[in-house]
Design a protein around this motif. Structure first.
Motif, mmCIF file in Angstrom:
data_model
loop_
_atom_site.group_PDB
_atom_site.id
_atom_site.type_symbol
_atom_site.label_atom_id
_atom_site.label_comp_id
_atom_site.label_asym_id
_atom_site.label_seq_id
_atom_site.Cartn_x
_atom_site.Cartn_y
_atom_site.Cartn_z
ATOM 1 N N VAL A 1 0.833 -1.198 0.000
ATOM 2 C CA VAL A 1 0.000 0.000 0.000
ATOM 3 C C VAL A 1 0.871 1.252 0.000
ATOM 4 C CG1 VAL A 1 -1.623 1.327 1.414
ATOM 5 C CG2 VAL A 1 -1.958 -1.128 1.100
ATOM 6 N N ASN A 2 0.415 2.281 -0.710
ATOM 7 C CA ASN A 2 1.050 3.598 -0.629
ATOM 8 C C ASN A 2 -0.040 4.663 -0.557
ATOM 9 O OD1 ASN A 2 0.258 4.326 -3.395
ATOM 10 N ND2 ASN A 2 1.848 2.886 -4.048
ATOM 11 N N SER A 3 0.366 5.922 -0.559
ATOM 12 C CA SER A 3 -0.589 7.016 -0.373
ATOM 13 C C SER A 3 -1.587 7.136 -1.523
ATOM 14 C CB SER A 3 0.160 8.345 -0.198
ATOM 15 O OG SER A 3 0.961 8.625 -1.338
ATOM 16 N N ARG A 4 -1.278 6.540 -2.666
ATOM 17 C CA ARG A 4 -2.190 6.615 -3.819
ATOM 18 C C ARG A 4 -3.086 5.386 -3.958
ATOM 19 N NH1 ARG A 4 2.799 7.793 -5.243
ATOM 20 N NH2 ARG A 4 3.069 5.791 -6.297
ATOM 21 N N SER A 5 -2.916 4.411 -3.103
ATOM 22 C CA SER A 5 -3.696 3.178 -3.205
ATOM 23 C C SER A 5 -5.171 3.445 -2.912
ATOM 24 C CB SER A 5 -3.165 2.129 -2.227
ATOM 25 O OG SER A 5 -1.830 1.794 -2.516
ATOM 26 N N THR A 6 -6.028 2.768 -3.659
ATOM 27 C CA THR A 6 -7.470 2.907 -3.471
ATOM 28 C C THR A 6 -8.091 1.539 -3.237
ATOM 29 O OG1 THR A 6 -7.950 2.656 -5.834
ATOM 30 C CG2 THR A 6 -7.502 4.896 -5.020
ATOM 31 N N LEU A 7 -9.311 1.557 -2.709
ATOM 32 C CA LEU A 7 -10.018 0.302 -2.489
ATOM 33 C C LEU A 7 -10.271 -0.399 -3.819
ATOM 34 C CD1 LEU A 7 -11.492 -1.623 -0.540
ATOM 35 C CD2 LEU A 7 -13.573 -0.297 -0.981
ATOM 36 N N GLN A 8 -10.642 0.359 -4.853
ATOM 37 C CA GLN A 8 -10.897 -0.276 -6.145
ATOM 38 C C GLN A 8 -9.653 -0.988 -6.653
ATOM 39 O OE1 GLN A 8 -12.813 1.972 -9.367
ATOM 40 N NE2 GLN A 8 -11.468 0.943 -10.836
ATOM 41 N N ILE B 1 -0.017 -0.437 5.918
ATOM 42 C CA ILE B 1 -1.335 0.189 5.832
ATOM 43 C C ILE B 1 -1.294 1.628 6.361
ATOM 44 C CG2 ILE B 1 -2.038 -0.678 8.106
ATOM 45 C CD1 ILE B 1 -4.320 -0.403 5.025
ATOM 46 N N ASP B 2 -0.306 1.943 7.195
ATOM 47 C CA ASP B 2 -0.222 3.303 7.734
ATOM 48 C C ASP B 2 0.207 4.325 6.686
ATOM 49 O OD1 ASP B 2 2.192 2.001 7.687
ATOM 50 O OD2 ASP B 2 2.919 2.777 9.592
ATOM 51 N N LYS B 3 0.654 3.866 5.520
ATOM 52 C CA LYS B 3 1.016 4.782 4.441
ATOM 53 C C LYS B 3 -0.179 5.117 3.545
ATOM 54 C CE LYS B 3 5.968 3.851 3.735
ATOM 55 N NZ LYS B 3 6.224 3.805 5.147
ATOM 56 N N SER B 4 -1.324 4.515 3.803
ATOM 57 C CA SER B 4 -2.476 4.652 2.911
ATOM 58 C C SER B 4 -3.180 5.985 3.104
ATOM 59 C CB SER B 4 -3.468 3.520 3.155
ATOM 60 O OG SER B 4 -4.107 3.691 4.410
ATOM 61 N N ASP B 5 -4.066 6.275 2.149
ATOM 62 C CA ASP B 5 -5.002 7.383 2.302
ATOM 63 C C ASP B 5 -5.838 7.158 3.565
ATOM 64 O OD1 ASP B 5 -8.122 8.129 1.564
ATOM 65 O OD2 ASP B 5 -6.702 9.687 0.980
ATOM 66 N N VAL B 6 -6.295 8.256 4.161
ATOM 67 C CA VAL B 6 -6.962 8.166 5.466
ATOM 68 C C VAL B 6 -8.205 7.285 5.429
ATOM 69 C CG1 VAL B 6 -8.327 10.258 5.061
ATOM 70 C CG2 VAL B 6 -7.800 9.546 7.410
ATOM 71 N N ASP B 7 -8.896 7.188 4.283
ATOM 72 C CA ASP B 7 -10.149 6.430 4.217
ATOM 73 C C ASP B 7 -9.964 4.953 3.902
ATOM 74 O OD1 ASP B 7 -11.795 8.662 4.739
ATOM 75 O OD2 ASP B 7 -11.717 9.266 2.631
ATOM 76 N N LEU B 8 -8.811 4.562 3.377
ATOM 77 C CA LEU B 8 -8.650 3.196 2.893
ATOM 78 C C LEU B 8 -8.814 2.132 3.980
ATOM 79 C CD1 LEU B 8 -8.069 1.205 0.653
ATOM 80 C CD2 LEU B 8 -5.624 1.570 1.016
ATOM 81 N N LEU C 1 -2.459 -6.919 8.387
ATOM 82 C CA LEU C 1 -2.191 -5.517 8.084
ATOM 83 C C LEU C 1 -0.941 -5.120 8.858
ATOM 84 C CD1 LEU C 1 -5.813 -4.170 8.789
ATOM 85 C CD2 LEU C 1 -4.936 -4.971 6.603
ATOM 86 N N THR C 2 0.086 -4.661 8.174
ATOM 87 C CA THR C 2 1.306 -4.273 8.879
ATOM 88 C C THR C 2 1.403 -2.761 8.969
ATOM 89 O OG1 THR C 2 2.826 -4.093 6.982
ATOM 90 C CG2 THR C 2 2.437 -6.295 7.896
ATOM 91 N N SER C 3 1.984 -2.307 10.070
ATOM 92 C CA SER C 3 2.162 -0.882 10.301
ATOM 93 C C SER C 3 3.488 -0.656 11.012
ATOM 94 C CB SER C 3 1.005 -0.330 11.146
ATOM 95 O OG SER C 3 1.293 0.973 11.624
ATOM 96 N N ASN C 4 4.200 0.358 10.584
ATOM 97 C CA ASN C 4 5.438 0.744 11.252
ATOM 98 C C ASN C 4 5.204 1.783 12.339
ATOM 99 O OD1 ASN C 4 7.112 -0.931 9.671
ATOM 100 N ND2 ASN C 4 7.189 0.602 8.037
ATOM 101 N N GLY C 5 3.935 2.018 12.667
ATOM 102 C CA GLY C 5 3.610 2.969 13.723
ATOM 103 C C GLY C 5 3.767 4.419 13.307
ATOM 104 N N GLU C 6 3.651 4.687 12.005
ATOM 105 C CA GLU C 6 3.843 6.047 11.521
ATOM 106 C C GLU C 6 2.591 6.899 11.663
ATOM 107 O OE1 GLU C 6 5.335 5.893 7.547
ATOM 108 O OE2 GLU C 6 7.151 4.775 8.103
ATOM 109 N N ARG C 7 1.471 6.285 12.042
ATOM 110 C CA ARG C 7 0.253 7.076 12.243
ATOM 111 C C ARG C 7 -0.666 6.347 13.200
ATOM 112 N NH1 ARG C 7 -3.208 6.086 6.738
ATOM 113 N NH2 ARG C 7 -5.227 5.730 7.669
ATOM 114 N N ASP C 8 -1.549 7.109 13.836
ATOM 115 C CA ASP C 8 -2.540 6.533 14.736
ATOM 116 C C ASP C 8 -3.812 6.230 13.962
ATOM 117 O OD1 ASP C 8 -0.860 6.785 16.958
ATOM 118 O OD2 ASP C 8 -1.497 8.859 17.305
ATOM 119 N N PHE C 9 -4.427 5.090 14.280
ATOM 120 C CA PHE C 9 -5.678 4.704 13.640
ATOM 121 C C PHE C 9 -6.843 5.030 14.560
ATOM 122 C CE2 PHE C 9 -2.524 1.825 11.726
ATOM 123 C CZ PHE C 9 -2.763 2.079 10.388
#
Length: 319
Positions: free
Chosen positions: A92-99, A160-167, A222-230
């Motif tokens: 996943v990256n910041s441009r990834s979408t559900l579609q 997953i922490d690199k994704s868009d906020v809604d993903l 879902l992996t996260s490096n802890g770069e953001r809070d969910f």
């Protein structure tokens, strides 16, 4: 090899292409890498409990931890142990979408195909267009995991922490509903209710009336490096697990799982790694890299050369 160096400006130029030494087992492409990841990962009891909880509850497993602690390897270990087939990976990256995770539709390629097709009759042309539509639709990693005839599958959603906020919430909504719709096929369902499309694994999937339903949840990591809070609603729908850094004894086991015939001096390298890790951020695979390099020569390196190798590999990761 009598010298670990492949590139040495002081040596004569090679007269033919050099044959590189074998790659580290975890850097072999394809199935070799997957097999190593699956068989060498050493989870602690807390991680094992979290995996089993996620399997029982059919909930995604949210893994957090520093880079190199084995978050991605866990998915391969579980899939290997339970016979779930190859892990389906979604980076996943910041441009990834559900579609993108569910399916991809190449509208431009389809338009070009139609334009280049030979003469068509007006009668039945629409039906033919619908049949062609399936040629330009491919299930993405999430869609493949949900629609596979060999369910349950293992799906690794990396970083997953690199994704868009809604993903993250959009992804869990699909898992909760047990179905998803492909609008391009839904619009054509009246004329052609069943269309075959390909999955990421090249499996042929029949889609009925534009909708894919699934009866078995995949094992989702879902992996996260802890770069953001969910947000709390997202965390509530996951099984959370923090992978801690392995201690010195556990590192001994990890290194032994990757290498045979380790000398006693490797214990010193591991101790030095643990000591350095207390002051700078280091990943376990950096230790494995160092051991591989030190074992790559059948000629013992000098103390100064060994130290240069360690200084090269044990670079702090920041954070």
């Amino acid at each position: 090899m009598t010298n670990w160096k492949i590139y040495d400006p002081q040596s004569p130029q090679a007269t033919q292409k050099v044959t590189l030494p074998p790659a580290p087992p975890w850097r072999q492409p394809g199935q070799g890498r997957e097999r190593v990841l699956a068989t060498t990962f050493r989870p602690d009891p807390a991680v094992v409990d979290a995996v089993n909880t996620a399997l029982y509850l059919r909930r995604p497993l949210l893994l957090t931890g520093r880079p190199g602690t084995g978050k991605s390897s866990l998915a391969h270990s579980v899939a290997h142990q339970l016979g779930l087939g190859p892990v389906i990976e979604w980076a996943v990256n910041s441009r990834s979408t559900l579609q993108e995770g569910l399916y991809q539709y190449d509208a431009l390629a389809r338009l070009q195909y139609i334009q280049q097709s030979s003469a068509r009759t007006n009668v039945g042309e629409q039906d033919k267009d619908v049949e062609e539509l399936g040629m330009f639709l491919t299930l993405g990693p999430l869609g493949t995991a949900l629609a596979s005839a060999h369910a349950p599958r293992a799906l690794l959603v990396d970083e997953i922490d690199k994704s868009d906020v809604d993903l993250p919430n959009d992804l869990l909504n699909v898992l909760d509903t047990g179905r998803f719709v492909i609008p391009e096929l839904k619009r054509a369902a009246a004329r052609h209710p069943t269309v075959k499309i390909s999955s990421r694994d090249n499996e042929c999937i029949e889609v009925h009336r534009g909708e894919i339903t699934f009866k078995e949840y995949p094992f989702v990591v879902l992996t996260s490096n802890g770069e953001r809070d969910f947000p709390a609603p997202f965390l509530r729908r996951c099984v959370q697990c923090q992978i801690r850094e392995p201690d010195e004894s556990e590192l001994q086991d990890i290194v032994a799982a990757h290498f045979d015939n380790l000398g006693e001096d490797m214990s010193t390298i591991i101790s030095e790694f643990v000591k350095m890790r207390s002051t700078v951020t280091l990943a376990t695979d950096q230790l494995l890299n160092a051991v591989h390099l030190l074992l790559s020569s059948d000629k013992p390196q000098s103390a100064a050369e060994r130290q240069r190798i360690l200084d090269t590999v044990f670079q702090g990761l920041g954070g």
